[in-house]
Scaffold this motif. Structure first.
Motif, PDB file in Angstrom:
ATOM      1  N   SER A 277       0.832  -1.201   0.000  1.00 34.77           N
ATOM      2  CA  SER A 277       0.000   0.000   0.000  1.00 34.77           C
ATOM      3  C   SER A 277       0.864   1.247   0.000  1.00 34.77           C
ATOM      4  CB  SER A 277      -0.944   0.006   1.204  1.00 34.77           C
ATOM      5  OG  SER A 277      -0.214   0.002   2.418  1.00 34.77           O
ATOM      6  N   ILE A 278       0.305   2.344  -0.560  1.00 34.67           N
ATOM      7  CA  ILE A 278       0.995   3.623  -0.646  1.00 34.67           C
ATOM      8  C   ILE A 278       0.078   4.711  -0.096  1.00 34.67           C
ATOM      9  CG2 ILE A 278       2.062   5.327  -2.182  1.00 34.67           C
ATOM     10  CD1 ILE A 278       2.586   3.054  -4.169  1.00 34.67           C
ATOM     11  N   TRP A 279       0.555   5.425   0.916  1.00 34.07           N
ATOM     12  CA  TRP A 279      -0.170   6.554   1.512  1.00 34.07           C
ATOM     13  C   TRP A 279       0.585   7.833   1.209  1.00 34.07           C
ATOM     14  CZ3 TRP A 279      -4.340   5.912   5.252  1.00 34.07           C
ATOM     15  CH2 TRP A 279      -4.661   4.576   5.514  1.00 34.07           C
ATOM     16  N   ILE A 280      -0.112   8.863   0.721  1.00 30.50           N
ATOM     17  CA  ILE A 280       0.499  10.168   0.473  1.00 30.50           C
ATOM     18  C   ILE A 280      -0.361  11.230   1.146  1.00 30.50           C
ATOM     19  CG2 ILE A 280       1.284  11.840  -1.243  1.00 30.50           C
ATOM     20  CD1 ILE A 280       1.548   9.573  -3.234  1.00 30.50           C
ATOM     21  N   GLY A 281       0.244  12.016   2.017  1.00 27.87           N
ATOM     22  CA  GLY A 281      -0.487  13.072   2.709  1.00 27.87           C
ATOM     23  C   GLY A 281      -1.656  12.561   3.526  1.00 27.87           C
ATOM     24  N   GLY A 282      -1.512  11.388   4.116  1.00 22.25           N
ATOM     25  CA  GLY A 282      -2.577  10.813   4.939  1.00 22.25           C
ATOM     26  C   GLY A 282      -3.674  10.128   4.153  1.00 22.25           C
ATOM     27  N   GLU A 283      -3.576  10.126   2.811  1.00 17.98           N
ATOM     28  CA  GLU A 283      -4.588   9.483   1.967  1.00 17.98           C
ATOM     29  C   GLU A 283      -4.029   8.178   1.401  1.00 17.98           C
ATOM     30  OE1 GLU A 283      -7.218  10.332  -2.106  1.00 17.98           O
ATOM     31  OE2 GLU A 283      -5.690  11.768  -1.439  1.00 17.98           O
ATOM     32  N   GLU A 284      -4.798   7.110   1.540  1.00 21.50           N
ATOM     33  CA  GLU A 284      -4.367   5.819   1.014  1.00 21.50           C
ATOM     34  C   GLU A 284      -4.649   5.787  -0.489  1.00 21.50           C
ATOM     35  OE1 GLU A 284      -4.464   1.160   2.439  1.00 21.50           O
ATOM     36  OE2 GLU A 284      -6.293   2.329   2.626  1.00 21.50           O
TER      37      GLU A 284
ATOM     38  N   GLU B 100       3.907  17.501  -3.788  1.00 28.66           N
ATOM     39  CA  GLU B 100       4.133  17.435  -2.341  1.00 28.66           C
ATOM     40  C   GLU B 100       5.492  16.814  -2.039  1.00 28.66           C
ATOM     41  OE1 GLU B 100       0.912  15.722  -0.130  1.00 28.66           O
ATOM     42  OE2 GLU B 100      -0.615  16.707  -1.345  1.00 28.66           O
ATOM     43  N   ILE B 101       5.924  15.898  -2.909  1.00 27.67           N
ATOM     44  CA  ILE B 101       7.226  15.241  -2.750  1.00 27.67           C
ATOM     45  C   ILE B 101       7.944  15.280  -4.086  1.00 27.67           C
ATOM     46  CG2 ILE B 101       8.423  13.105  -2.131  1.00 27.67           C
ATOM     47  CD1 ILE B 101       5.861  12.303  -0.595  1.00 27.67           C
ATOM     48  N   LEU B 102       9.199  15.696  -4.087  1.00 27.29           N
ATOM     49  CA  LEU B 102       9.991  15.749  -5.307  1.00 27.29           C
ATOM     50  C   LEU B 102      10.997  14.604  -5.301  1.00 27.29           C
ATOM     51  CD1 LEU B 102      10.514  17.311  -7.908  1.00 27.29           C
ATOM     52  CD2 LEU B 102      12.103  18.773  -6.647  1.00 27.29           C
ATOM     53  N   CYS B 103      10.932  13.768  -6.327  1.00 27.62           N
ATOM     54  CA  CYS B 103      11.799  12.590  -6.418  1.00 27.62           C
ATOM     55  C   CYS B 103      12.874  12.815  -7.482  1.00 27.62           C
ATOM     56  CB  CYS B 103      10.978  11.354  -6.784  1.00 27.62           C
ATOM     57  SG  CYS B 103       9.647  10.974  -5.637  1.00 27.62           S
ATOM     58  N   PHE B 104      14.084  12.378  -7.167  1.00 30.81           N
ATOM     59  CA  PHE B 104      15.204  12.486  -8.106  1.00 30.81           C
ATOM     60  C   PHE B 104      15.747  11.089  -8.374  1.00 30.81           C
ATOM     61  CE2 PHE B 104      15.025  16.568  -6.014  1.00 30.81           C
ATOM     62  CZ  PHE B 104      15.364  17.488  -6.995  1.00 30.81           C
ATOM     63  N   ASP B 105      15.847  10.727  -9.658  1.00 29.49           N
ATOM     64  CA  ASP B 105      16.421   9.432 -10.028  1.00 29.49           C
ATOM     65  C   ASP B 105      17.835   9.650 -10.558  1.00 29.49           C
ATOM     66  OD1 ASP B 105      16.902   6.840 -10.670  1.00 29.49           O
ATOM     67  OD2 ASP B 105      15.448   6.708 -12.314  1.00 29.49           O
ATOM     68  N   GLU B 106      18.812   9.540  -9.661  1.00 33.23           N
ATOM     69  CA  GLU B 106      20.222   9.731  -9.996  1.00 33.23           C
ATOM     70  C   GLU B 106      20.413  10.991 -10.857  1.00 33.23           C
ATOM     71  OE1 GLU B 106      22.124   6.213 -11.441  1.00 33.23           O
ATOM     72  OE2 GLU B 106      21.049   4.920 -10.069  1.00 33.23           O
ATOM     73  N   PRO B 107      20.128  12.161 -10.310  1.00 33.71           N
ATOM     74  CA  PRO B 107      20.119  13.401 -11.103  1.00 33.71           C
ATOM     75  C   PRO B 107      21.471  13.821 -11.664  1.00 33.71           C
ATOM     76  CG  PRO B 107      19.971  13.893  -8.758  1.00 33.71           C
ATOM     77  CD  PRO B 107      19.825  12.408  -8.889  1.00 33.71           C
ATOM     78  N   THR B 108      22.558  13.232 -11.165  1.00 35.38           N
ATOM     79  CA  THR B 108      23.878  13.659 -11.647  1.00 35.38           C
ATOM     80  C   THR B 108      24.614  12.562 -12.408  1.00 35.38           C
ATOM     81  OG1 THR B 108      24.920  12.989  -9.557  1.00 35.38           O
ATOM     82  CG2 THR B 108      24.124  15.253  -9.708  1.00 35.38           C
ATOM     83  N   SER B 109      23.955  11.430 -12.674  1.00 45.30           N
ATOM     84  CA  SER B 109      24.662  10.292 -13.274  1.00 45.30           C
ATOM     85  C   SER B 109      25.144  10.581 -14.693  1.00 45.30           C
ATOM     86  CB  SER B 109      23.757   9.059 -13.283  1.00 45.30           C
ATOM     87  OG  SER B 109      22.627   9.271 -14.103  1.00 45.30           O
ATOM     88  N   ALA B 110      24.459  11.488 -15.425  1.00 46.83           N
ATOM     89  CA  ALA B 110      24.833  11.772 -16.811  1.00 46.83           C
ATOM     90  C   ALA B 110      25.727  13.008 -16.928  1.00 46.83           C
ATOM     91  CB  ALA B 110      23.569  11.968 -17.655  1.00 46.83           C
TER      92      ALA B 110
END
Length: 322
Positions: free
Chosen positions: A60-67, A236-246
């Motif tokens: 399960s994934i909850w974001i900001g208290g919402e399932e 609400e959340i900022l995700c980075f996937d290896e932002p400096t690999s390239a």
């Protein structure tokens, strides 16, 4: 502090390849968590599941208290594998057909190996029953229940993702890249979107590049544009996937400076990175992911400086001595 994200027992498989294994963790608003580990450990797949680019099989994934993604126990359905071995004379190959069920639908996957010198063929069916780590057959399984696609797209706006390879539209200018999502996804007025884009470009120090095309700016500038684009949707959340690999070391510094500025402004961030010392300084907590499992999770400096798991110690020794 307010809990903004909670993951419970998340599992993701591609066919019979179990990539994420019972992933559970939570994060608070304004917190920065770095995810580290060897390549192939499931880091990018985890981010793709959290941004709903991939769908997990269970958990399960909850974001900001919402399932957003609840889970439900369901009976296990046996899976069947059919393997066909064809004549392997000149130019012919093995052909493997993997037949399995996913969400109640029958699916097939085809795999081909290199040619070998054999001249016989056989085929058979093999019944596959999912088991736990101890090899015990499962009688029921916890299945993720995703909302309809239109609802999921709306929920996905809570999560922003900055890709490692920029993913900018090459035929559009910098500012056109930034205003597209707010206008299409949020039905934002064009002038309002332009003003927002200019504000975000100023944050990443690229106000003078708004009319440039991606081919006219450096790799570090492209990544900063990608960050500004993600911020335009106010996630609400900022995700980075290896932002400096390239990027080369000099351009890496540009991007890390921007991420540090976002941390100071209170942006909640989840960062997959190989920059271990940067993770140590910027992150509140670190997750060490290995073989699809969380081996260590805790205070960033404690995990990196004094890991408790032997596998984590080996990883840190290799990275820090390189």
């Amino acid at each position: 502090m307010e809990k903004i994200l909670e993951i419970k027992n998340l599992n993701k498989s591609f066919g019979l390849n179990h990539v994420l294994k019972d992933i559970s963790f939570s994060m608070q608003k304004g917190e920065v968590i770095a995810i580290i580990g060897s390549s192939g450990g499931g880091k990018s797949t985890l981010l793709r599941c959290l941004t709903f680019l991939e769908k997990a099989q269970s958990g399960s994934i909850w974001i900001g208290g919402e399932e957003i993604v609840p889970s439900e126990l369901q009976p296990v359905k046996p899976k069947f594998m059919f393997v066909q071995k064809l004549p392997c004379g000149s130019g012919k190959k093995f052909k493997f057909v993997n037949k399995y069920e996913e969400n109640g639908k029958k699916k097939f996957k085809f795999f081909t190996t290199v040619p070998v010198d054999m001249t016989y063929k056989y085929n058979f069916f093999k019944k596959y029953i999912p088991t736990d780590e101890n090899g015990n057959p499962l009688s029921e399984i916890n299945v993720s229940l995703y909302p309809k696609d239109n609802v999921l797209r709306e929920k996905a706006l809570k999560m922003g993702l900055v890709f490692q390879d920029f993913n900018l539209f090459p035929h559009k200018t910098v500012i056109e890249n930034l205003i597209m999502a707010p206008m299409l996804v949020k039905n934002m007025d064009k002038q309002v979107a332009i003003n927002l884009a200019k504000e975000q470009l100023a944050k990443v120090g690229l106000s003078d590049k708004e009319n440039a095309y991606p081919c006219e700016i450096s790799g570090g500038q492209k990544q900063r544009v990608a960050i500004a684009r993600a911020l335009c949707l106010s996630p609400e959340i900022l995700c980075f996937d290896e932002p400096t690999s390239a990027l080369d070391p000099e351009l890496t510094g540009e991007v890390l400076k921007v991420i540090s500025g976002l941390r100071e402004s209170g942006t909640t961030m989840l960062i997959v990175t190989h920059e271990i010392m940067f993770a140590r300084e910027i992150a509140d907590k670190v997750i060490f992911l290995d073989g699809g499992k969380i081996l260590e999770y805790g205070d960033a400096k404690a995990v990196i400086d004094n890991p408790t798991e032997q596998r984590t110690k080996e990883f840190m020794d290799k990275i820090l001595k390189a």
